[in-house]
Design an enzyme around this catalytic site. Structure first.
Site, PDB file in Angstrom:
ATOM      1  N   GLY A  31     -58.392  33.228  36.146  1.00  0.00           N
ATOM      2  CA  GLY A  31     -59.757  33.112  36.626  1.00  0.00           C
ATOM      3  C   GLY A  31     -59.991  34.067  37.785  1.00  0.00           C
ATOM      4  N   CYS A  32     -61.263  34.333  38.067  1.00  0.00           N
ATOM      5  CA  CYS A  32     -61.596  35.304  39.109  1.00  0.00           C
ATOM      6  C   CYS A  32     -61.213  34.808  40.499  1.00  0.00           C
ATOM      7  CB  CYS A  32     -63.079  35.658  39.042  1.00  0.00           C
ATOM      8  SG  CYS A  32     -64.188  34.238  38.878  1.00  0.00           S
ATOM      9  N   TYR A  33     -61.620  33.592  40.847  1.00  0.00           N
ATOM     10  CA  TYR A  33     -61.220  33.047  42.145  1.00  0.00           C
ATOM     11  C   TYR A  33     -59.695  32.957  42.287  1.00  0.00           C
ATOM     12  CZ  TYR A  33     -66.084  31.546  43.080  1.00  0.00           C
ATOM     13  OH  TYR A  33     -67.439  31.495  43.315  1.00  0.00           O
ATOM     14  N   GLN A  89     -62.949  41.623  45.567  1.00  0.00           N
ATOM     15  CA  GLN A  89     -62.790  42.262  44.262  1.00  0.00           C
ATOM     16  C   GLN A  89     -64.127  42.228  43.530  1.00  0.00           C
ATOM     17  OE1 GLN A  89     -60.086  39.920  41.830  1.00  0.00           O
ATOM     18  NE2 GLN A  89     -61.540  38.265  41.584  1.00  0.00           N
TER      19      GLN A  89
END
EC number: 1.2.1.38
Length: 349
Positions: A148-150, A315
């Protein structure tokens, strides 16, 4: 040249995959599926791709996907696990950008995603695709669960501390205050995502519990090699009125050993050979715009008090936080240079 399939080509991560792969010298997208846009030229929906591809969206055809060397699933949770077993039996590698292969704990998966896992045997053999921390396993993998991004920002932000031979931080007191642009919620229309609801607005969400919390905890346990030491971890995501970008601010308490450690040097040495992780000078402030469109994560450290450390990690949520990292993993799986097709510089202004 490898052949590539993308399942779910109309979402933001799907079209970002296509944008990146169209510039890849060793990969060619041959299949691009959509449940709703079959037969429609891709460039009609995404005009930035006009003149760069003549691909059309197609219905999902498992036989066509089996002809590909690798298939990316840029789909809702639960789709990839319905097809992964058939694809790997045909020799096709699978990279899932949803959550089907992120959590090894089936109980946690079912709790947070509200479904039973369709192929726990495949899950068991899958590899978690945080590239910088799992490189050797990714090279041998048949199925990748793209992080996942987080969780990507959190793991890369904390890894140098957790990989140290000494206990440098109090693992039960970690606070993660994270912000993301609205593209992280996907392309599907919803009231909470329309312009008038998000412009001039800033809000927390998932405060009572977010799906990325168990992923963060499981991943940090694997990095640290210890179980049940992150029970007190707090994670609160926020939605900010911008399209792309993610900034996580991580607060940790230092142990006595941590107070005595040259933390800036620790991070610089840990990431010295990483092409996509930039450790900035101490007391810098990484900006989301500096990584917009790039497969790069920037980290900076602050030590406001002798026993406190603040880690900032920025990011592009659609690139290093999703599609770029997926292509980074693909490169490893096929023995390509890790930065193949990913040399783009962030867009600024």
């Amino acid at each position: 040249m490898i052949s590539v399939g993308i399942v779910g080509g109309t979402g933001y991560t799907g079209v970002e995959l296509l944008r990146i792969l169209l510039r890849h010298p060793k990969a060619q997208v041959r299949v691009l599926t959509s449940r709703t846009e079959a037969g429609k030229p891709v460039a009609d929906m995404f005009p930035n791709l006009r003149g760069h591809t003549d691909l059309q969206f197609s219905d999902l055809n498992i036989d066509a996907l089996k002809e590909c060397d690798v298939v990316f699933f840029a789909t809702p949770h639960g789709v990839a696990m319905q097809h992964a077993k058939d694809l790997i039996a045909a020799g096709t590698k699978v990279i899932d950008l949803a959550a089907d292969f992120r959590l090894q704990n089936l109980e946690q998966f079912e709790k947070w995603y509200g479904m039973e896992h369709a192929c726990p045997d495949v899950l068991k053999d899958s590899v978690y695709g945080l590239t910088e921390l799992n490189r050797e396993k990714i090279k041998q993998a048949q199925v990748i669960g793209n992080p996942g991004c987080y969780p990507t920002t959190v793991q890369l932000g904390l890894a140098p501390l957790l990989k140290s031979a000494q206990a440098l931080i109090e693992t039960k007191n970690i606070i993660i205050d994270a912000k993301s642009g609205v593209s992280g919620a996907g392309r599907k229309a919803s009231l909470g995502m329309i312009y008038s609801e998000n412009a001039d607005n800033f809000k927390a969400y998932g405060v009572a519990g977010h799906r990325h919390h168990p992923e963060i905890v499981e991943a940090l346990e694997n990095i640290a090699g210890k179980k049940d030491v992150f029970e007190g971890l707090l994670f609160v995501p926020h939605l900010v009125p911008m399209i792309r970008g993610m900034l996580s601010t991580i607060y940790v308490d230092l142990t006595e050993a941590g107070k005595q450690t040259a933390l800036q040097a620790l991070y610089e040495n840990f990431y010295a050979n990483e092409k996509f992780v930039d450790v900035m000078p101490a007391n810098s402030s990484p900006e989301t715009r500096s990584v917009r469109g790039a497969n790069e994560l920037r980290i900076a450290l602050y030590k406001p008090q002798p026993n406190k450390l603040i880690i900032l990690a920025a990011q592009d949520n659609l690139v290093k936080g999703a599609s770029g990292q997926a292509v980074q993993n693909m490169n490893l799986m096929f023995g390509f240079n890790e930065d193949e097709g990913l040399q783009g510089i962030g867009l600024l202004p």
